[in-house]
Motif scaffolding. Structure first.
Motif, PDB file in Angstrom:
ATOM      1  N   SER A 268      26.670  14.975  30.019  1.00 40.81           N
ATOM      2  CA  SER A 268      28.159  14.657  29.798  1.00 40.81           C
ATOM      3  C   SER A 268      28.924  15.308  30.723  1.00 40.81           C
ATOM      4  CB  SER A 268      28.682  14.960  28.284  1.00 40.81           C
ATOM      5  OG  SER A 268      28.918  16.251  27.717  1.00 40.81           O
ATOM      6  N   GLY A 269      30.254  15.523  31.033  1.00 42.45           N
ATOM      7  CA  GLY A 269      30.706  15.791  31.569  1.00 42.45           C
ATOM      8  C   GLY A 269      31.948  17.879  30.861  1.00 42.45           C
ATOM      9  N   PHE A 270      33.069  17.042  31.757  1.00 42.16           N
ATOM     10  CA  PHE A 270      34.165  18.267  30.948  1.00 42.16           C
ATOM     11  C   PHE A 270      35.408  17.736  30.878  1.00 42.16           C
ATOM     12  CE2 PHE A 270      31.840  21.440  33.658  1.00 42.16           C
ATOM     13  CZ  PHE A 270      31.354  21.509  34.577  1.00 42.16           C
ATOM     14  N   TYR A 271      35.932  18.041  29.649  1.00 39.46           N
ATOM     15  CA  TYR A 271      36.865  17.579  29.853  1.00 39.46           C
ATOM     16  C   TYR A 271      37.723  18.282  28.928  1.00 39.46           C
ATOM     17  CZ  TYR A 271      36.090  18.575  24.263  1.00 39.46           C
ATOM     18  OH  TYR A 271      36.076  19.141  23.411  1.00 39.46           O
ATOM     19  N   LEU A 272      39.098  18.521  28.971  1.00 41.20           N
ATOM     20  CA  LEU A 272      40.660  19.487  28.946  1.00 41.20           C
ATOM     21  C   LEU A 272      40.769  19.589  26.928  1.00 41.20           C
ATOM     22  CD1 LEU A 272      43.248  19.697  31.784  1.00 41.20           C
ATOM     23  CD2 LEU A 272      40.721  20.363  31.696  1.00 41.20           C
ATOM     24  N   GLY A 273      40.716  20.127  27.094  1.00 39.08           N
ATOM     25  CA  GLY A 273      41.790  20.551  25.277  1.00 39.08           C
ATOM     26  C   GLY A 273      41.964  21.362  25.209  1.00 39.08           C
ATOM     27  N   TYR A 282      36.745  22.520  28.582  1.00 37.41           N
ATOM     28  CA  TYR A 282      35.554  22.036  27.764  1.00 37.41           C
ATOM     29  C   TYR A 282      34.559  21.459  28.740  1.00 37.41           C
ATOM     30  CZ  TYR A 282      37.881  23.738  23.822  1.00 37.41           C
ATOM     31  OH  TYR A 282      38.703  24.442  23.088  1.00 37.41           O
ATOM     32  N   ARG A 283      32.663  21.872  28.789  1.00 46.95           N
ATOM     33  CA  ARG A 283      32.437  20.852  28.891  1.00 46.95           C
ATOM     34  C   ARG A 283      31.405  20.584  27.533  1.00 46.95           C
ATOM     35  NH1 ARG A 283      27.708  19.852  33.026  1.00 46.95           N
ATOM     36  NH2 ARG A 283      28.128  22.487  33.620  1.00 46.95           N
ATOM     37  N   GLY A 284      31.210  19.082  28.043  1.00 47.26           N
ATOM     38  CA  GLY A 284      30.748  18.878  26.505  1.00 47.26           C
ATOM     39  C   GLY A 284      31.683  17.146  26.332  1.00 47.26           C
ATOM     40  N   VAL A 285      31.413  16.980  24.802  1.00 45.40           N
ATOM     41  CA  VAL A 285      31.872  15.911  24.289  1.00 45.40           C
ATOM     42  C   VAL A 285      32.879  16.400  23.187  1.00 45.40           C
ATOM     43  CG1 VAL A 285      30.705  14.458  24.728  1.00 45.40           C
ATOM     44  CG2 VAL A 285      30.489  15.669  22.719  1.00 45.40           C
ATOM     45  N   MET A 320      40.501  14.924  27.178  1.00 45.52           N
ATOM     46  CA  MET A 320      41.279  14.914  28.455  1.00 45.52           C
ATOM     47  C   MET A 320      39.898  14.394  29.418  1.00 45.52           C
ATOM     48  SD  MET A 320      44.314  15.428  30.921  1.00 45.52           S
ATOM     49  CE  MET A 320      44.924  15.450  32.302  1.00 45.52           C
ATOM     50  N   PRO A 321      39.183  13.850  29.757  1.00 44.89           N
ATOM     51  CA  PRO A 321      37.674  13.934  30.751  1.00 44.89           C
ATOM     52  C   PRO A 321      38.150  13.539  32.034  1.00 44.89           C
ATOM     53  CG  PRO A 321      37.895  11.261  29.264  1.00 44.89           C
ATOM     54  CD  PRO A 321      39.536  12.592  28.921  1.00 44.89           C
ATOM     55  N   VAL A 322      37.709  15.001  33.004  1.00 45.03           N
ATOM     56  CA  VAL A 322      37.728  14.908  33.711  1.00 45.03           C
ATOM     57  C   VAL A 322      36.704  14.848  34.572  1.00 45.03           C
ATOM     58  CG1 VAL A 322      40.277  16.541  34.117  1.00 45.03           C
ATOM     59  CG2 VAL A 322      37.597  17.357  33.482  1.00 45.03           C
ATOM     60  N   LYS A 323      36.360  14.682  36.300  1.00 48.46           N
ATOM     61  CA  LYS A 323      34.874  14.700  36.460  1.00 48.46           C
ATOM     62  C   LYS A 323      34.135  15.819  36.724  1.00 48.46           C
ATOM     63  CE  LYS A 323      37.340   9.871  38.738  1.00 48.46           C
ATOM     64  NZ  LYS A 323      38.568  10.580  39.300  1.00 48.46           N
ATOM     65  N   SER A 324      35.200  17.009  37.618  1.00 47.44           N
ATOM     66  CA  SER A 324      34.472  17.824  37.819  1.00 47.44           C
ATOM     67  C   SER A 324      35.521  19.140  37.608  1.00 47.44           C
ATOM     68  CB  SER A 324      34.663  18.057  39.170  1.00 47.44           C
ATOM     69  OG  SER A 324      35.218  17.799  39.934  1.00 47.44           O
TER      70      SER A 324
END
Ligand code: CA
Length: 343
Positions: A268-273, A282-285, A320-324
């Motif tokens: 999984s990619g990264f997301y903002l939380g 964060y990395r993960g879900v 909030m998912p981000v690509k990289s």
């Protein structure tokens, strides 16, 4: 922190309207305008307003306040004296605090970072040509000799209110930073600048070489450079510990929930939380599975959740998912801008 600074009047001007500040913690360049007894006064006021910025809970706020104060003083002086109409200055400033570099910027002076041999401009030019390039009305290669290339869209002293670009960057060992007034960019390409900064030489001789390069191209403008590089940096704080703890957790998670779920985490990619009331990467879900957290805190930021508009807060609470990581950095910068706009 090792550093060096140099300024030169150049070959064609009768006065040096640039000013700089370099004390091992605060670094700044300012490029004044408005002619004799105006430009150099404005740039001086600007760097003076940065002196003695103490350690603060919010250095970003402190920088914005200092920029505001400088703007007020210069604006008042320009208004009270006809000969000083048009008096103004750029100001690009950095404060180093631990591993962090706090950056504040108005105008077209620049901050560059050399990292792993690559030169990157960390500030955005507040200039007409930069604006036209951004809007697709001009190609970068058309800007080099553009007649309006020195027209700036933001300057301290130009109006009662000033909008300041502020950002925070993490410094790494081996980074080199360069602050420069536009006298350098007018005369030299980024590649030339990069090859001088990347050389193994002492910072003093790097500063001298940059000035000499600008002057060798005719010295059409004043030129000022401040070069600095972090020495030993404090170790990255607690995120490392958290990462380790979650690494251990992950090992358990792999055993407990099987490889398909672990694969989902790892791929999984990264997301903002959120973390501690602030935006975090964060990395993960988001969420958890069978009681296991499937995320790793990668980076904390200074952007307060409270200061964000409701729709952004909602997105962050869901993750909030981000690509990289790069994309994450951009998103964080945008959110930081939103909090400032909202103030
Ligand atoms: Ca200049």
């Amino acid at each position: 922190m090792r550093y060096s600074a140099a300024t030169d009047i150049g070959g064609r001007r009768s006065v040096n309207e640039d000013s700089f500040l370099a004390d091992g913690r605060i670094f700044a360049v300012a490029d004044g305008m408005g002619g004799h007894l105006a430009g150099e006064v404005a740039s001086n006021i600007a760097v003076d307003c940065l002196r003695d910025i103490g350690a603060s809970r919010s250095l970003e706020r402190a920088l914005i306040d200092r920029f505001g104060r400088a703007n007020e003083i210069i604006f008042d002086r320009a208004r009270s004296n006809k000969e000083r109409q048009g008096m103004g200055t750029t100001l690009t400033a950095c404060v180093a605090e631990g591993r962090r570099l706090y950056i504040a910027h108005v105008g077209d002076s620049r901050l560059y970072r050399l990292r792993a041999g690559r030169l990157r401009q960390l500030t955005k030019d507040h200039s007409l040509v930069a604006q036209m390039i951004e809007r697709g009305h001009l190609k970068p290669e058309e800007a080099a000799d553009h007649p309006q290339r020195s027209v700036i869209t933001r300057a301290l002293g130009a109006s009662a209110e000033i909008r300041v670009d502020v950002k925070v960057k993490e410094m790494l060992r081996g980074d080199r930073y360069l602050l420069a007034t536009d006298g350098l960019a007018i005369a030299a390409t980024d590649e030339e600048v990069a090859s001088i900064i990347a050389s193994e030489e002492e910072l003093d001789s790097i500063a001298a070489k940059l000035i000499a390069l600008a002057n060798s191209r005719g010295g059409a403008d004043n030129v000022t450079v401040v070069v600095f590089e972090p020495g030993s940096l404090p170790a990255a704080p607690r995120v490392g510990r958290i990462t380790k703890a979650i690494g251990a957790f992950l090992a358990v998670a792999i055993l407990a929930i099987g490889s398909s779920m672990a694969w989902r985490y790892l791929s999984s990619g990264f997301y903002l939380g959120e973390y501690g009331g602030r935006v975090a990467v964060y990395r993960g879900v988001p969420g958890s599975f069978a009681g296991f957290s499937l995320r790793t805190l990668i980076k904390e930021t200074d952007v307060k959740i409270d200061g964000l508009p409701a729709p952004n807060r909602e997105r962050l609470s869901r993750g909030m998912p981000v690509k990289s990581l790069k994309d994450a950095e951009r998103a964080v910068e945008d959110l930081a801008t939103l909090t400032r706009e909202k103030r």
